[in-house]
Design an enzyme around this catalytic site. Structure first.
Site, mmCIF file in Angstrom:
data_model
loop_
_atom_site.group_PDB
_atom_site.id
_atom_site.type_symbol
_atom_site.label_atom_id
_atom_site.label_comp_id
_atom_site.label_asym_id
_atom_site.label_seq_id
_atom_site.Cartn_x
_atom_site.Cartn_y
_atom_site.Cartn_z
ATOM 1 N N GLY A 186 41.183 -1.362 -28.230
ATOM 2 C CA GLY A 186 41.590 -0.187 -27.467
ATOM 3 C C GLY A 186 41.946 1.023 -28.297
ATOM 4 O O GLY A 186 42.413 2.028 -27.766
ATOM 5 N N ASN B 161 34.904 -2.171 -24.248
ATOM 6 C CA ASN B 161 35.448 -2.062 -22.907
ATOM 7 C C ASN B 161 36.117 -0.712 -22.687
ATOM 8 O O ASN B 161 35.638 0.149 -21.960
ATOM 9 C CB ASN B 161 36.453 -3.212 -22.673
ATOM 10 C CG ASN B 161 36.981 -3.303 -21.256
ATOM 11 O OD1 ASN B 161 37.382 -4.365 -20.811
ATOM 12 N ND2 ASN B 161 36.985 -2.225 -20.487
ATOM 13 N N ALA C 220 35.585 -4.773 -30.363
ATOM 14 C CA ALA C 220 36.868 -4.056 -30.289
ATOM 15 C C ALA C 220 36.955 -2.864 -31.224
ATOM 16 O O ALA C 220 36.420 -2.879 -32.338
ATOM 17 C CB ALA C 220 38.049 -4.972 -30.560
ATOM 18 N N GLY C 221 37.633 -1.849 -30.735
ATOM 19 C CA GLY C 221 37.969 -0.690 -31.554
ATOM 20 C C GLY C 221 36.962 0.446 -31.509
ATOM 21 O O GLY C 221 37.192 1.490 -32.108
ATOM 22 N N LYS D 118 35.231 -16.414 -25.187
ATOM 23 C CA LYS D 118 35.635 -15.429 -26.198
ATOM 24 C C LYS D 118 37.053 -15.796 -26.599
ATOM 25 O O LYS D 118 37.992 -15.605 -25.824
ATOM 26 C CB LYS D 118 35.578 -13.999 -25.636
ATOM 27 C CG LYS D 118 36.097 -12.967 -26.629
ATOM 28 C CD LYS D 118 36.099 -11.556 -26.063
ATOM 29 C CE LYS D 118 36.987 -10.670 -26.913
ATOM 30 N NZ LYS D 118 37.041 -9.281 -26.430
#
Lengths: 65, 258
Positions: B157, B206, B184-185, B96
C-alpha cells in the site's frame, strides 16, 4: 452451555458445531470454521462436539489484496 | 504466457479486490486490467451478515481464478489455519501466504513464512509466498516446496515502486526457472513496467488501482505498463553507458564550421 463465536458469547443447546451454527443463523451459508484455533472442515462439523467455553471462529469470503 | 503451478495464464497482472469504491468499479477494474487471477481473503461474519455471501456470488460471476491470502496473520499457526479455511471456502489449493513480522511496514516474518510454507506444501497447498527479495530466504522457500516466489516491491500500500532493484534483479538471475511476481508496493504503471523489464513473470497489485481517482482507467494503464515492460524485456534492452554516443551518424555531416 456458553460458547464464544467470533468473540461474542452465546448460550446454545446444540451439542455439535454443526447444530450450533444452524441455530445461530449460519445454515446453508458459505463459511469456514475453526474451533479453539484449529480448522474444522465442513464435513467434520456434525461430528465435532462442543463443550462449555469453546471458542468458535466463523469466516466468510471477503475482498483482499 | 505465464505458468503458476501448471496453470497457464495470458495476463501477467494479478489484481487485488479490496478498497474499491463499489463492486461495479471493482468489476470494471478487473475487466480493464485483463487479470485472470484476483486475490481474495476471509473475515469473520455474523449469523445475520450477508457481506461474505454477496461477495462470493460476485466473485463466481466474474469467472476469474481466485488466489486467497492469509493477510493479517502474524504467526505460523494463524496463517496455516487461515490457509485451511481458505482452501475449503474458495475450493482452491492456491494460497498467497502472508506471515507479517512488523506492523508498521507489513514486512514479512520470513522465518515464520518458511515454516508455514513447508507445513502447507506438505499438506498439498500450492504456495505463493509474499516475501522479501532476500536470496537465502527465497532458497529456503523453494526448498520448502514453493514453485512461485512473490517478493515485495515496497511495503504494502505504499506506492513506492521497486525499493531494491538490485535485489530483485539478483533474485531473477538466481531463479531463472521459478515464476517470480513482484507483489506489493507498486504505485504507478511505470513501476509495473520496471518489474517486467527485469524479467519478472507478473506483478500483483491492489491499492494503486483501487485508490486511484479512476480505478478502471488505472487498471487499464497498469495492463499497458505490464505489457510494455514484458515486450521490452523480450526485445533485449541495450546496456546503459556512462557517456553519450550520438544516435545520428556523424559520417557525411556537412562541414559548416570556420
Amino acid at each position: 452451555m456458553r460458547i464464544f463465536l467470533n468473540d461474542d458469547a452465546h448460550e446454545v443447546e446444540a451439542a455439535t458445531l454443526a447444530a450450533a451454527l444452524e441455530s445461530l443463523g449460519y445454515g446453508g451459508r458459505k463459511i469456514a470454521t475453526a474451533l479453539n484455533g484449529r480448522f474444522v472442515a465442513a464435513a467434520q462439523r456434525s461430528l465435532t462436539n462442543l463443550v462449555d467455553g469453546d471458542k468458535v471462529e466463523v469466516v466468510a469470503p471477503m475482498q483482499g489484496g | 504466457m505465464s505458468h503458476f503451478y501448471g496453470v497457464e495464464l495470458r495476463s501477467r497482472l494479478l489484481l487485488g479486490t479490496a478498497r474499491y469504491p463499489s463492486p461495479a468499479v471493482l468489476e470494471g477494474a478487473i475487466k480493464a486490467s485483463g487479470a485472470e487471477v484476483v486475490t481474495v481473503s476471509l473475515r469473520r461474519e455474523s449469523g445475520a451478515g450477508r457481506a461474505g455471501q454477496n461477495f462470493w456470488s460476485f466473485v463466481q460471476e466474474l469467472g476469474v481464478r481466485t488466489l486467497p491470502n492469509t493477510a493479517g496473520c502474524h504467526s505460523v499457526k494463524e496463517a496455516v489455519t487461515t490457509a485451511h479455511m481458505a482452501r475449503e471456502l474458495f475450493n482452491t489449493t492456491w494460497i498467497k501466504l502472508e506471515v507479517i513480522g512488523d506492523a508498521d511496514t507489513l514486512q514479512p516474518d520470513v522465518f515464520g513464512l518458511v515454516e508455514a510454507a513447508r507445513i502447507l506444501a506438505e499438506d498439498g497447498f500450492e504456495v505463493f509466498p509474499y516475501t522479501t527479495e532476500d536470496l537465502v530466504v527465497a532458497d529456503r522457500l523453494v526448498e520448502a516446496g514453493c514453485r512461485v516466489l512473490m517478493p515485495w516491491g515496497a511495503p504494502i500500500g505504499s506506492a513506492r515502486g521497486l525499493n531494491n532493484v538490485y535485489g530483485l534483479r539478483s533474485l531473477r538471475a538466481h531463479f531463472p526457472d521459478i515464476p517470480l511476481v513482484v507483489d506489493a508496493g507498486l504505485g504507478m504503471p511505470s513501476h509495473a513496467a520496471a518489474a517486467m523489464e527485469l524479467g519478472y513473470d507478473a506483478v500483483l497489485l491492489n491499492t494503486a488501482v483501487a485508490e486511484a481517482g479512476d480505478p478502471v482507467e488505472m487498471a487499464r494503464a497498469f495492463a499497458l505498463g505490464v505489457e510494455a515492460g514484458r515486450a521490452a524485456f523480450l526485445a533485449r534492452p541495450m546496456e546503459p553507458r556512462d557517456m553519450a554516443q550520438p544516435s545520428t551518424p556523424v559520417i557525411g555531416k556537412a562541414a559548416l564550421g570556420d
